[in-house]
Design a protein around this motif. Structure first.
Motif, PDB file in Angstrom:
ATOM      1  N   TRP A   1      -2.080  -2.063  -1.653  1.00 61.34           N
ATOM      2  CA  TRP A   1      -0.541  -1.771  -0.844  1.00 61.34           C
ATOM      3  C   TRP A   1       0.104  -0.599  -0.120  1.00 61.34           C
ATOM      4  CZ3 TRP A   1       1.126  -6.107   1.330  1.00 61.34           C
ATOM      5  CH2 TRP A   1       1.002  -7.452   0.821  1.00 61.34           C
ATOM      6  N   THR A   2      -0.509   0.176  -1.225  1.00 52.83           N
ATOM      7  CA  THR A   2      -0.199   1.624  -0.845  1.00 52.83           C
ATOM      8  C   THR A   2      -0.851   1.827   0.685  1.00 52.83           C
ATOM      9  OG1 THR A   2      -1.993   2.685  -2.455  1.00 52.83           O
ATOM     10  CG2 THR A   2       0.446   2.998  -2.853  1.00 52.83           C
ATOM     11  N   ASP A   3      -2.220   1.311   0.950  1.00 53.31           N
ATOM     12  CA  ASP A   3      -3.202   2.203   2.242  1.00 53.31           C
ATOM     13  C   ASP A   3      -2.356   1.365   3.526  1.00 53.31           C
ATOM     14  OD1 ASP A   3      -4.862   3.145   0.643  1.00 53.31           O
ATOM     15  OD2 ASP A   3      -6.172   1.675   0.902  1.00 53.31           O
ATOM     16  N   VAL A   4      -1.473   0.188   3.423  1.00 52.09           N
ATOM     17  CA  VAL A   4      -0.827  -0.623   4.048  1.00 52.09           C
ATOM     18  C   VAL A   4       0.445   0.329   4.437  1.00 52.09           C
ATOM     19  CG1 VAL A   4       0.768  -2.488   4.297  1.00 52.09           C
ATOM     20  CG2 VAL A   4      -0.939  -2.335   3.610  1.00 52.09           C
ATOM     21  N   PHE A   5       1.466   1.055   3.250  1.00 56.73           N
ATOM     22  CA  PHE A   5       2.643   1.761   4.037  1.00 56.73           C
ATOM     23  C   PHE A   5       1.618   3.284   3.814  1.00 56.73           C
ATOM     24  CE2 PHE A   5       4.595   5.724   1.640  1.00 56.73           C
ATOM     25  CZ  PHE A   5       5.822   5.531   2.263  1.00 56.73           C
ATOM     26  N   GLN A   6       0.937   3.920   3.833  1.00 56.87           N
ATOM     27  CA  GLN A   6       0.239   5.140   4.224  1.00 56.87           C
ATOM     28  C   GLN A   6      -0.288   4.753   5.581  1.00 56.87           C
ATOM     29  OE1 GLN A   6      -2.391   5.564   1.380  1.00 56.87           O
ATOM     30  NE2 GLN A   6      -0.851   6.287   0.185  1.00 56.87           N
ATOM     31  N   VAL A   7      -0.744   3.851   5.947  1.00 62.70           N
ATOM     32  CA  VAL A   7      -1.192   3.173   7.317  1.00 62.70           C
ATOM     33  C   VAL A   7      -0.026   3.047   8.395  1.00 62.70           C
ATOM     34  CG1 VAL A   7      -1.662   1.799   9.052  1.00 62.70           C
ATOM     35  CG2 VAL A   7      -3.082   2.246   7.146  1.00 62.70           C
ATOM     36  N   GLY A   8       1.569   2.946   7.981  1.00 64.26           N
ATOM     37  CA  GLY A   8       2.624   2.721   8.924  1.00 64.26           C
ATOM     38  C   GLY A   8       2.521   4.221   9.253  1.00 64.26           C
ATOM     39  N   ILE A   9       2.825   5.527   7.210  1.00 64.78           N
ATOM     40  CA  ILE A   9       3.095   6.283   8.034  1.00 64.78           C
ATOM     41  C   ILE A   9       2.466   7.684   8.905  1.00 64.78           C
ATOM     42  CG2 ILE A   9       3.346   8.873   6.507  1.00 64.78           C
ATOM     43  CD1 ILE A   9       5.753   6.324   6.083  1.00 64.78           C
ATOM     44  N   MET A  10       0.786   6.723   8.883  1.00 64.95           N
ATOM     45  CA  MET A  10       0.459   8.220   9.901  1.00 64.95           C
ATOM     46  C   MET A  10       0.172   7.520  11.369  1.00 64.95           C
ATOM     47  SD  MET A  10      -3.380   6.646   7.618  1.00 64.95           S
ATOM     48  CE  MET A  10      -4.457   8.175   9.219  1.00 64.95           C
ATOM     49  N   VAL A  11       0.606   6.484  11.669  1.00 58.51           N
ATOM     50  CA  VAL A  11       1.215   5.293  12.834  1.00 58.51           C
ATOM     51  C   VAL A  11       2.529   6.233  13.060  1.00 58.51           C
ATOM     52  CG1 VAL A  11       1.711   4.282  14.348  1.00 58.51           C
ATOM     53  CG2 VAL A  11       0.070   3.819  12.818  1.00 58.51           C
ATOM     54  N   ALA A  12       3.465   6.678  12.385  1.00 55.44           N
ATOM     55  CA  ALA A  12       4.632   7.237  12.716  1.00 55.44           C
ATOM     56  C   ALA A  12       4.072   8.358  12.743  1.00 55.44           C
ATOM     57  CB  ALA A  12       5.436   6.893  11.433  1.00 55.44           C
ATOM     58  N   GLY A  13       3.460   9.110  12.283  1.00 59.12           N
ATOM     59  CA  GLY A  13       3.736  10.563  11.881  1.00 59.12           C
ATOM     60  C   GLY A  13       2.961  11.287  13.488  1.00 59.12           C
ATOM     61  N   PHE A  14       1.786   9.706  14.192  1.00 59.41           N
ATOM     62  CA  PHE A  14       1.491  10.468  15.214  1.00 59.41           C
ATOM     63  C   PHE A  14       2.346  10.317  16.406  1.00 59.41           C
ATOM     64  CE2 PHE A  14      -3.205   9.795  14.130  1.00 59.41           C
ATOM     65  CZ  PHE A  14      -3.205  11.493  14.634  1.00 59.41           C
ATOM     66  N   LEU A  15       3.301   9.301  16.852  1.00 54.50           N
ATOM     67  CA  LEU A  15       3.707   9.105  17.739  1.00 54.50           C
ATOM     68  C   LEU A  15       4.720  10.110  17.726  1.00 54.50           C
ATOM     69  CD1 LEU A  15       4.609   4.302  16.617  1.00 54.50           C
ATOM     70  CD2 LEU A  15       2.976   6.525  18.497  1.00 54.50           C
ATOM     71  N   SER A  16       5.609  10.279  16.326  1.00 55.56           N
ATOM     72  CA  SER A  16       6.606  11.828  16.859  1.00 55.56           C
ATOM     73  C   SER A  16       6.168  12.370  17.554  1.00 55.56           C
ATOM     74  CB  SER A  16       6.661  11.720  15.826  1.00 55.56           C
ATOM     75  OG  SER A  16       5.953  12.734  14.152  1.00 55.56           O
ATOM     76  N   VAL A  17       4.657  12.966  17.090  1.00 59.60           N
ATOM     77  CA  VAL A  17       4.459  14.120  18.043  1.00 59.60           C
ATOM     78  C   VAL A  17       4.387  13.868  19.386  1.00 59.60           C
ATOM     79  CG1 VAL A  17       2.697  15.341  18.115  1.00 59.60           C
ATOM     80  CG2 VAL A  17       3.397  14.989  15.870  1.00 59.60           C
ATOM     81  N   ILE A  18       3.757  12.522  20.043  1.00 59.60           N
ATOM     82  CA  ILE A  18       3.499  11.781  20.974  1.00 59.60           C
ATOM     83  C   ILE A  18       4.761  11.900  21.691  1.00 59.60           C
ATOM     84  CG2 ILE A  18       2.827  10.530  22.477  1.00 59.60           C
ATOM     85  CD1 ILE A  18       0.671  10.060  19.918  1.00 59.60           C
TER      86      ILE A  18
END
Length: 515
Positions: free
Chosen positions: A187-204
């Motif tokens: 379940w922390t992996d689930v949360f962290q995947v969301g953070i990874m995508v959000a971080g990429f999208l902020s830069v993109i």
């Protein structure tokens, strides 16, 4: 975009976002420690009681090997060598199909915790121990690099304290792994995947706005020769070609999704084989999303710095610092967003480290402790938690010393392409050949004949007498064919059950084809 010789640095808002990511990860561990107080066996701690469903496991599978190295290094690879790296998306399809239809049914029906238990069933205990020891050494070295290398890159660009970042992520990872077991890790992996995508999208999104739209970024990439997807050159000295990535990459990633303990442990923790297979196919969508984000981030990086390369200008000292540099450059006027990207990078680190540590605890308990002791399940559960604490300390210590000794040889670039195109397939074929020779020398000809007749029965619908297996679908042909190629030997599916203790999904197994 004009070159910025001076970039921003971390501010309070960035540290707050990073700390919040760590806090939420720790809170998930506390939650599952409270909820799972009644769980007193090592199997419940390491396997989640075989009660997981497809979607969280799928996201956990995506996160497990999408580390901070993916967040930082993949965009830099695209920036330097082009978007052909995205062809890994094709190899992922082959990997998921092979893993779900060939490897998963074998491991799931055996009901094992450690993948190396199969080696004892197939060969002997010495082979199992050899595989376990090699996995432990390799995982500790790999995980140490996953922790230390991104921390070093981010430290040199953002000014974030190196050892503070390493220790904080290590402590938080240890905390939720030891407190909540596999469920907390998933379940922390689930949360962290969301953070990874959000971080990429902020830069993109910011890069797209600065460069005037997606079409401009793609035009810049095309003019710069970065949209080089269809390179069919067969030369093994080329870093990326269609062949090295699509087919060579399939062998590499099949070794991860098909037999790696960290991945297998997740999908066999599902409550049914249907959920396990669904988790792999849903995971494919997650892999595509992460790959799309990382490749397009690399194209954004090229569009922004096509005329003013920070690396050749000496502003950064290594390619893996390019992405953090762009983040601090284009997001410096938006406090908190640089922190979100760094949180994304460290989310990748946490997900990989937690998966590796949980896998290390599992193989240590199942392969090195349980066969030689008579500990109760309660004591084994506490031992699993203790091993989690010990493993993370070893990973940080060994990994940091290892990374300090790393150097890049002259032939590294050519060796990289060679490893994908030749060494992975050659290693696989060599393993097949050795397995066949050993099986023939072991005198298993009768089992070979039975297995061949069984496969012919399925393919041609003819009646074959005195068979000990009932087969009704193509999935069993795939599983049996793989078993035939790998071992030519007696398999538990052919009516020869092992003497291992039955786990939760070992009881009352249905015949093959009726799952």
């Amino acid at each position: 975009m004009a070159f910025s010789p001076v970039i921003g640095s971390f501010v309070a808002a960035d540290y707050a976002v990073f700390a919040l990511m760590l806090l939420v990860s720790a809170a998930i561990g506390v939650y599952y420690a409270i909820v799972g107080r009644g769980q007193s066996s090592s199997r419940e701690f390491l396997m989640g009681g075989q009660s997981m469903t497809a979607v969280p496991v799928a996201l956990s599978l995506t996160a497990s090997f999408m580390s901070a190295i993916t967040v930082l290094a993949t965009p830099a690879e695209v920036y330097r060598y082009g978007a052909s790296y995205g062809l890994f998306s094709l190899s992922y399809v082959l990997v998921v199909v092979v893993s779900s239809e060939v490897f998963l049914p074998v491991f799931y029906r055996l009901g094992i915790t450690s993948t190396y238990e199969y080696l004892e069933i197939r060969f002997n205990r010495a082979t199992r121990l050899l595989g376990t020891v090699m996995f432990i050494v390799q995982t500790m070295l790999y995980t140490g690099i996953v922790i230390y290398a991104p921390a070093l890159a981010l430290n040199q660009v953002t000014g974030m304290d190196l050892w503070g970042a390493v220790i904080s992520t290590g402590v938080v990872c240890t905390f939720y792994c030891a407190m909540g077991g596999l469920k907390a890790v998933v379940w922390t992996d689930v949360f962290q995947v969301g953070i990874m995508v959000a971080g990429f999208l902020s830069v993109i999104i910011r890069a797209v706005v600065l460069q005037g739209g997606v079409s401009n970024i793609l035009n810049h990439a095309e003019l710069g020769g970065r949209l080089n997807f269809w390179d069919f050159d067969a030369s093994p000295l080329r870093r990326y070609t269609f062949w090295t990535i699509t087919f060579g990459g399939t062998f590499v990633w099949t070794s991860i999704y098909g037999i790696n303990q960290a991945q297998v442990q997740r999908y066999i923790s599902c409550k049914s084989m249907t959920h396990a297979k669904m988790s792999l196919y849903i995971n494919l969508l997650g892999l595509w999303i992460i790959m799309l984000c990382s490749v397009f981030a690399g194209l954004c990086l090229y569009s922004v710095y096509k005329h003013c390369d920070p690396w050749t200008a000496g502003t950064v000292s290594a390619a893996d610092q390019l992405m953090p540099y762009m983040v601090m450059d284009i997001l410096r006027d938006y406090p908190g967003l640089p922190g979100l990207f760094v949180a994304a990078a460290y989310s990748g680190t946490l997900s990989t480290v937690s998966s590796s540590v949980n896998a290390l605890a599992a193989v240590t308990i199942e392969d090195l402790i349980k066969p030689y002791t008579h500990m109760t399940e309660k004591h084994l559960s506490w031992t699993s938690k203790g091993l989690t604490l010990n493993n993370i300390c070893n990973v940080i210590t060994v990994g940091c010393h290892y990374v300090c000794l790393l150097c890049r040889p002259f032939l590294a670039d050519n060796w990289y392409s060679l490893s994908y195109l030749y060494f992975s397939p050659i290693g696989t074929l060599t393993t097949l050949a050795v397995g066949l020779v050993v099986s023939l020398l072991s005198g298993t000809l009768p089992q070979m004949v039975v297995l061949l007749l069984t496969i012919l029965h399925v393919l041609f619908k003819e009646r074959v007498s005195d068979l000990s297996v009932s087969i009704n679908n193509l999935q069993d042909v795939l599983s049996l064919s793989t078993t035939f190629l790998y071992s030519f030997s007696c398999h538990p599916y052919l009516g020869h059950e092992t003497s291992r203790k039955a786990g939760p999904h070992k009881k009352q197994r249905e015949p093959i084809g009726k799952q």
